[in-house]
Design a protein around this motif. Structure first.
Motif, PDB file in Angstrom:
ATOM      1  N   TRP A 182      -5.418   3.956  -0.411  1.00  0.00           N
ATOM      2  CA  TRP A 182      -4.956   3.349   0.837  1.00  0.00           C
ATOM      3  C   TRP A 182      -5.053   4.354   1.985  1.00  0.00           C
ATOM      4  N   LYS A 183      -5.126   3.834   3.219  1.00  0.00           N
ATOM      5  CA  LYS A 183      -5.276   4.667   4.417  1.00  0.00           C
ATOM      6  C   LYS A 183      -4.357   4.142   5.511  1.00  0.00           C
ATOM      7  N   THR A 184      -4.098   5.006   6.477  1.00  0.00           N
ATOM      8  CA  THR A 184      -3.366   4.594   7.675  1.00  0.00           C
ATOM      9  C   THR A 184      -4.004   5.257   8.883  1.00  0.00           C
ATOM     10  N   VAL A 195      -1.647  -0.249   7.255  1.00  0.00           N
ATOM     11  CA  VAL A 195      -2.170   0.429   6.071  1.00  0.00           C
ATOM     12  C   VAL A 195      -3.317  -0.409   5.524  1.00  0.00           C
ATOM     13  N   LEU A 251       1.389   6.896   0.916  1.00  0.00           N
ATOM     14  CA  LEU A 251       0.329   5.942   0.624  1.00  0.00           C
ATOM     15  C   LEU A 251      -0.003   5.951  -0.858  1.00  0.00           C
ATOM     16  N   GLY A 258       0.779  -1.234   0.000  1.00  0.00           N
ATOM     17  CA  GLY A 258       0.000   0.000   0.000  1.00  0.00           C
ATOM     18  C   GLY A 258       0.804   1.273   0.000  1.00  0.00           C
ATOM     19  N   GLY A 259       2.133   1.192   0.033  1.00  0.00           N
ATOM     20  CA  GLY A 259       2.927   2.406   0.045  1.00  0.00           C
ATOM     21  C   GLY A 259       4.321   2.162   0.567  1.00  0.00           C
ATOM     22  N   PRO A 293      -0.934  10.716   1.709  1.00  0.00           N
ATOM     23  CA  PRO A 293       0.411  10.665   2.295  1.00  0.00           C
ATOM     24  C   PRO A 293       0.516  11.605   3.487  1.00  0.00           C
ATOM     25  N   ASP A 353      -6.201   9.374   4.629  1.00  0.00           N
ATOM     26  CA  ASP A 353      -6.333   8.722   3.329  1.00  0.00           C
ATOM     27  C   ASP A 353      -5.428   9.394   2.295  1.00  0.00           C
ATOM     28  N   GLU A 403      -6.589  -0.838   2.450  1.00  0.00           N
ATOM     29  CA  GLU A 403      -7.401  -0.516   1.276  1.00  0.00           C
ATOM     30  C   GLU A 403      -8.710  -1.262   1.483  1.00  0.00           C
TER      31      GLU A 403
END
Length: 346
Positions: A139-141, A216, A135, A110-111, A189, A187, A218
């Motif tokens: 993708w999210k963190t 991370v 990201l 995801g990144g 970078p 959602d 998705e």
């Protein structure tokens, strides 16, 4: 430091990079939806395991186990936790960069992540840096307290055998709902501001090792555990590194102040009632409150009460007597900006 700078996840002991990670009971639910990883000969667990399998199934050993089908492409299906699943799914990879003030990039599906520092330690041995999280689209963190369906970022650092104290500053997050549970995060970078307090006798370390753990997501979630190595004394004037670090600190919420803050009014009916003080003309958008090692919280809800701005923060667990006087980190987001501070429980 400005904004919200907190020790990692309250008083929890930071995680160490290791080939295997055994979660505590409080984190098993948060790891239940992470996918297994493929083990390679050179790097350990490095990529998601891909096998021919029925749709909406995961591989547990040699047997396909069906899981809940998501209701939409952005939903994350909940799965029943397996005691050995985290051992299979961690993206563990040392990222040893050149002798520089930043580490090498650690890449996952995801990144990518890396640690960047800028400048030299001050007279107190404090060094500014950033955990840069790039990201991929979609993708999210997670934030400091992501809720029931995520894992908060942790960061531990050491110079040789000596540990370096670390504070992480988080930008104001957003709230998401994956159809399983609401959670807080980013959602796009993001760079988390780091303040490292180097141990005595290590004002100019030759090399520093950082152990990072985060998630991370998705439509699936991947836990990322990495060891990042860098030399804070090299390339201290690199303009790229300086821009990353300055950007991380500039993105932090301002410290709470009189007239723009939050306070606990009472604890009643299984919830903490919080009142927000806002600048004239400002409108509250959201309140994010982090739980502690002994206190789990639900997502805050707006509560109508005349001209006052109130939030009701549900208690996911019974409020223990020892929680009296405990402080909870918060970020108050408005259309006039965001502030962060501490809520003291009565």
């Amino acid at each position: 430091m400005p904004g919200m700078a907190m020790r990692n996840w309250s008083s929890r002991k930071p995680l160490r990079a290791a080939p295997f990670f055994l979660p505590s009971r409080s984190m098993t639910g948060r790891l239940s939806r992470f996918r297994p990883m493929r083990k390679t000969s050179s790097t350990g667990f490095s990529a998601p395991l891909r096998r021919s399998r029925p749709p909406h199934a995961i591989m547990m050993g040699r047997r396909a186990v069906r899981v809940a089908k998501p209701r939409a492409a952005h939903h994350i299906p909940p799965m029943r936790f397996s005691a050995f699943l985290p051992c299979l799914c961690l993206a563990v990879l040392p990222a040893f960069g050149a002798q520089a003030a930043s580490s090498g990039w650690h890449h996952v599906e995801g990144g990518s992540i890396r640690v960047v520092t800028s400048g030299r330690p001050d007279a107190a041995g404090h060094l500014r840096g950033a955990l840069e999280i790039r990201l991929k689209p979609g993708w999210k963190t997670y934030w400091l307290d992501p809720g029931a369906s995520g894992v908060p970022p942790t960061f531990a650092a050491a110079v040789g055998a000596k540990e370096a104290a670390v504070e992480i500053g988080f930008p104001a997050p957003r709230r998401f709902d994956d159809g399983y549970a609401p959670w807080a995060g980013y959602d796009h970078p993001v760079s988390l501001a780091l303040t490292l307090a180097l141990p005595d006798g290590a004002a100019a370390p030759a090399r520093l090792q950082a152990s990072v753990f985060l998630g991370v997501c998705e439509t699936i979630c991947i836990p990322v555990q990495a060891t990042l190595s860098f030399d804070p004394g090299a390339g201290t004037d690199d303009p790229e590194h300086a821009a990353v670090v300055e950007g991380a600190f500039a993105a932090l919420p301002e410290p709470a102040r009189p007239g723009f803050s939050a306070r606990v009014v009472e604890v009643v009916d299984g919830a903490v009632v919080v009142e927000a003080a806002l600048p004239e003309g400002a409108r509250a958008l959201d309140l994010f409150v982090a739980g502690t090692q002994t206190l789990a919280l639900g997502a805050p809800e707006r509560a109508a009460d005349g001209s006052r701005t109130l939030f009701r923060v549900p208690l996911s667990t019974h409020l223990p007597a020892r929680a009296a006087g405990e402080e909870l980190a918060y970020t108050l987001v408005t259309d006039a900006g965001a502030v962060s501070g501490r809520l003291k429980l009565p």
